[in-house]
Design an enzyme around this catalytic site. Structure first.
Site, PDB file in Angstrom:
ATOM      1  NE  ARG A  38     -36.324 -28.944 -24.072  1.00 44.75           N
ATOM      2  CZ  ARG A  38     -36.462 -27.641 -24.300  1.00 44.75           C
ATOM      3  NH1 ARG A  38     -36.824 -27.206 -25.495  1.00 44.75           N
ATOM      4  NH2 ARG A  38     -36.241 -26.771 -23.352  1.00 44.75           N
ATOM      5  CG  ASP A 137     -46.010 -19.519 -27.360  1.00 34.74           C
ATOM      6  OD1 ASP A 137     -45.599 -18.935 -26.340  1.00 34.74           O
ATOM      7  OD2 ASP A 137     -45.307 -20.320 -28.017  1.00 34.74           O
TER       8      ASP A 137
END
Ligand SMILES: C[S@@+](CC[C@H](N)C(=O)[O-])C[C@H]1O[C@@H](n2cnc3c(N)ncnc32)[C@H](O)[C@@H]1O
Length: 265
Positions: A38, A137
């Protein structure tokens, strides 16, 4: 293992503690390779040579925190995921309960808040309703995607009455569908970190969906977040959790009303 960038156990532990401090997310020991995969694109983009160097960059460039969090969140979601919760929302409305303000508190790429909005429209029988959804979020990338409301056709195809809610793309947009403006208009997208001490949301909400995010927090943080969320919910309001998020032990705050669904005491 041969890697493009140097990466040690100490780096992984530092990433873990940074992510816990910034987002409350606890990464299991097994996530060593996931973390590398990532972060590597970001390290490459910045022209750095090692994960350790990236961590120093993160410390000295607060703006980088957003990229760091965006890279490490898990955003798995789908339309009408755990469909019993949308049946419950429909029943709540049909029973005459007020359902004017719904907060979807970890909305990822938008499938969940759009599913909530579709349920509201179906329950009230029209788009012209006073109910609104706040979708939030921590991850700014997913919020941008959600706000666009464009999805691959195969994600949209299983949705009942999809023709009422999506426009099929043509020409270069073939294979994609866009949420109709009347549905998009019912949702407001905002960035909210559930770890923050104060949420920028008005009290008196009728329903909160907070699904499949508490699993990333430790037990103590879960209870702290739940208490903060419940401050925003009206008594009798619905609190909907994810399938593995059980709060049955918090009977003084919420009463179970179905599978991982509760009402505020
Ligand atoms: C697995 S997804 C769940 C999406 C959706 N609620 C569902 O159930 O399908 C978890 C979401 O929680 C968000 N998240 C993680 N930590 C967060 C935090 N501290 N505050 C707000 N959102 C967070 C992630 O960015 C991600 O989009």
């Amino acid at each position: 293992m041969d890697r493009e960038f140097a990466y040690t156990d100490a780096d992984f532990n530092k990433v873990r503690s940074e992510l816990r401090a910034l987002a409350g997310i606890n990464l299991a020991d097994s996530k060593v390779s996931l973390v590398y995969s990532r972060l590597a694109p970001r390290v490459r983009k910045l022209g750095l040579k090692a994960i350790k160097q990236y961590l120093t960059y993160l410390e000295t460039h607060p703006d980088e925190q957003e990229h760091f969090i965006n890279a490490l969140t898990t955003n798995l979601t789908s339309f009408f995921r755990e469909p019993h919760h949308f049946d419950l929302l429909n029943e709540f409305i049909q029973s005459g309960e007020r359902c004017e303000r719904v907060w979807c508190a970890a909305s990822s790429t938008g499938e969940e808040p759009y599913s909530i909005a579709m349920t509201l429209v179906k329950a009230f029988g029209q788009f012209d309703i006073s109910s609104r959804v706040i979708a939030s979020d921590i991850d700014s990338n997913v919020l941008n995607k959600a706000s666009l409301g464009i999805y691959p056709l195969d994600k949209v195809d299983p949705i009942e009455n999809k023709k009422n809610f999506f426009l099929r793309g043509k020409g270069p947009n073939k294979g994609q569908a866009r949420v109709v403006p009347q549905l998009r208009h019912l949702i407001e997208f905002r960035q909210v970190n559930l770890l923050d001490t104060q949420y920028p949301i008005q009290e008196g909400l009728d329903v909160i969906f907070c699904r499949n995010v508490m699993i990333y927090f430790d037990k103590e943080t879960q209870v702290q977040i739940l208490e903060k969320l419940l401050q925003k919910l009206r008594p009798g309001g619905l609190y909907i959790a994810g399938h593995s998020e059980n709060f049955n032990h918090l009977g003084h705050l919420i009463t179970p009303v179905g599978r991982t669904a509760y009402r505020k005491v």
